[in-house]
Design an enzyme around this catalytic site. Structure first.
Site, PDB file in Angstrom:
ATOM      1  N   TYR A 198     -64.657 -24.096 -11.496  1.00 33.09           N
ATOM      2  CA  TYR A 198     -63.146 -23.567 -11.264  1.00 33.09           C
ATOM      3  C   TYR A 198     -62.721 -24.516 -10.167  1.00 33.09           C
ATOM      4  O   TYR A 198     -63.474 -25.457  -9.434  1.00 33.09           O
ATOM      5  CB  TYR A 198     -63.179 -22.126 -10.690  1.00 33.09           C
ATOM      6  N   CYS A 199     -61.355 -24.480  -9.979  1.00 34.51           N
ATOM      7  CA  CYS A 199     -60.558 -25.190  -8.814  1.00 34.51           C
ATOM      8  C   CYS A 199     -59.667 -24.312  -8.349  1.00 34.51           C
ATOM      9  O   CYS A 199     -59.373 -23.162  -8.904  1.00 34.51           O
ATOM     10  CB  CYS A 199     -60.395 -26.383  -9.413  1.00 34.51           C
ATOM     11  N   THR A 200     -58.449 -25.057  -7.809  1.00 35.77           N
ATOM     12  CA  THR A 200     -57.442 -24.108  -7.276  1.00 35.77           C
ATOM     13  C   THR A 200     -56.569 -23.503  -8.378  1.00 35.77           C
ATOM     14  O   THR A 200     -56.175 -22.263  -8.656  1.00 35.77           O
ATOM     15  CB  THR A 200     -56.362 -24.912  -6.597  1.00 35.77           C
ATOM     16  N   GLY A 202     -56.546 -25.133 -11.813  1.00 36.75           N
ATOM     17  CA  GLY A 202     -57.063 -25.459 -13.181  1.00 36.75           C
ATOM     18  C   GLY A 202     -57.149 -26.962 -13.510  1.00 36.75           C
ATOM     19  O   GLY A 202     -57.773 -27.285 -14.219  1.00 36.75           O
ATOM     20  N   ILE A 227     -58.401 -20.200  -9.208  1.00 34.98           N
ATOM     21  CA  ILE A 227     -58.238 -19.086  -8.386  1.00 34.98           C
ATOM     22  C   ILE A 227     -57.175 -18.444  -8.344  1.00 34.98           C
ATOM     23  O   ILE A 227     -57.273 -16.981  -8.316  1.00 34.98           O
ATOM     24  CB  ILE A 227     -58.706 -19.752  -7.091  1.00 34.98           C
TER      25      ILE A 227
END
Ligand SMILES: [Zn+2]
Ligand SMILES: [Zn+2]
Length: 346
Positions: A198-200, A202, A227
């Protein structure tokens, strides 16, 4: 035809205040083939400027990556405009949970070599062969699976203030560094483990998941919309929230609270705190975590040295800065010997 900003940040802030209209902070990205990024850039600027859209947008041959603020009343027009561009029709928009009318004060649409500084040579793998996208509900199930390895694809200063329970959070300054570290860590599990990332918002996972598949990982999953979208779905669908703390964001808000947990410390006194600030000495501008008490004591600075400089008359500060190269890139992101309570990179 106006192609650039004519207002300063201050003038803009005053205008927003005066208008008294709510604004939405939105982000989106799309990998697509853009033949002439300059023409596309100007097209965006002219229309968005007219709709009073502000933000930071990168356009490249490989696509678009946008973080912006739109007057709530113009959202319909903004959406219609996006839908009028073939590859942006129905593009997923990440809408921030905590709204801030001042999240952006200028409209900057920049043409870049890439929309994500990834340090990768694209020719070596196929970016479109990416991992399986999962929504918040599936993600929650997946990360309970004992065969899952959950990886945070962001940098140290981002995961420090918030991350998913049990996630691996590489202590890295750049996206490129984390790719190698994770691959090495999971070398023996390319076939048997589920790699979930995952990241901020996508975008980093789009690249990373394709990269890991190229490197031989069999089961690669990525949190769709990152997220930001996870938090929205959790709230809307009343799902269990497995994210702890704040989501670091790249606008003036710096972080968006997702859970009440405070998982980091003030870098100066060690008290629980997750508020990022930039050192008030403009020549330093170090990004670090500082509590209210220390901010007061240190005059918003990272060190005694910066505090002394910051206390000088502005003209003197300017004279001191003259001729010096200010690097606000990698090394200014929360790593400095002066920060007593910041874990230094190993
Ligand atoms: Zn403190
Ligand atoms: Zn400083």
């Amino acid at each position: 035809m106006q192609l650039y900003n004519t207002l300063s940040a201050k003038e803009r802030a005053a205008l927003i205040e005066e208008a008294g209209q709510d604004r939405l902070t939105i982000s989106f990205y799309k990998y697509a083939h853009i033949g002439n990024p300059v023409i596309f850039r100007n097209h965006l600027f002219i229309h968005w400027n007219e709709m009073d859209v502000l933000g930071r947008i990168y356009v490249a041959h490989e696509g678009i990556n946008a973080q912006l603020s739109v007057p709530a009343g113009n959202f319909g027009r903004f959406k219609d405009f996006l839908d009028s561009i073939t590859f942006l029709e129905n593009v997923r928009l990440n809408i921030a949970i905590e709204q801030d009318n001042m999240s952006f004060l200028k409209l900057k649409v920049k043409v870049r070599h890439k929309i994500l500084a990834d340090g990768l040579n694209d020719a070596t793998f196929d970016v479109t062969n990416k991992g399986v996208h999962v929504n918040a509900e599936k993600f929650n199930k997946l990360i309970e699976d004992p065969d899952t390895v959950l990886v945070d694809m962001r940098n140290h200063y981002e995961s420090e203030i918030g991350h998913f329970k049990n996630a691996i959070t590489p202590d890295v300054d750049t996206f490129r560094d984390s790719l190698d570290i994770i691959e090495k860590d999971l070398q023996d599990h390319k076939e048997d483990k589920k790699l979930v990332m995952y990241c901020t918002g996508g975008i980093r996972c789009e690249k990373a998941s394709a990269y890991y598949k190229h490197k031989g990982f069999r089961q690669v999953y990525q949190l769709e919309g990152g997220i930001i979208e996870y938090a929205r779905q959790v709230e809307q669908l009343k799902l269990e929230n497995k994210f702890l703390g704040k989501n670091f964001v790249f606008d003036h808000r710096r972080g968006e609270r997702i859970s009440d947990d405070i998982i980091s410390q003030c870098h100066q006194c060690g008290e629980p705190c997750d508020d990022h600030v930039n050192c008030a000495n403009e020549a330093c501008h170090l990004l670090f975590i500082q509590c209210k008490k220390c901010a007061e004591k240190m005059n918003d600075c990272c060190s005694d040295h910066c505090k002394e400089i910051h206390a000088l008359p502005y003209e003197e500060q300017k004279a001191l800065r003259k001729g010096k190269v200010v690097s606000n890139k990698i090394f200014k992101k929360g790593r400095s010997e002066v920060l007593k309570f910041k874990k230094q990179s190993v």
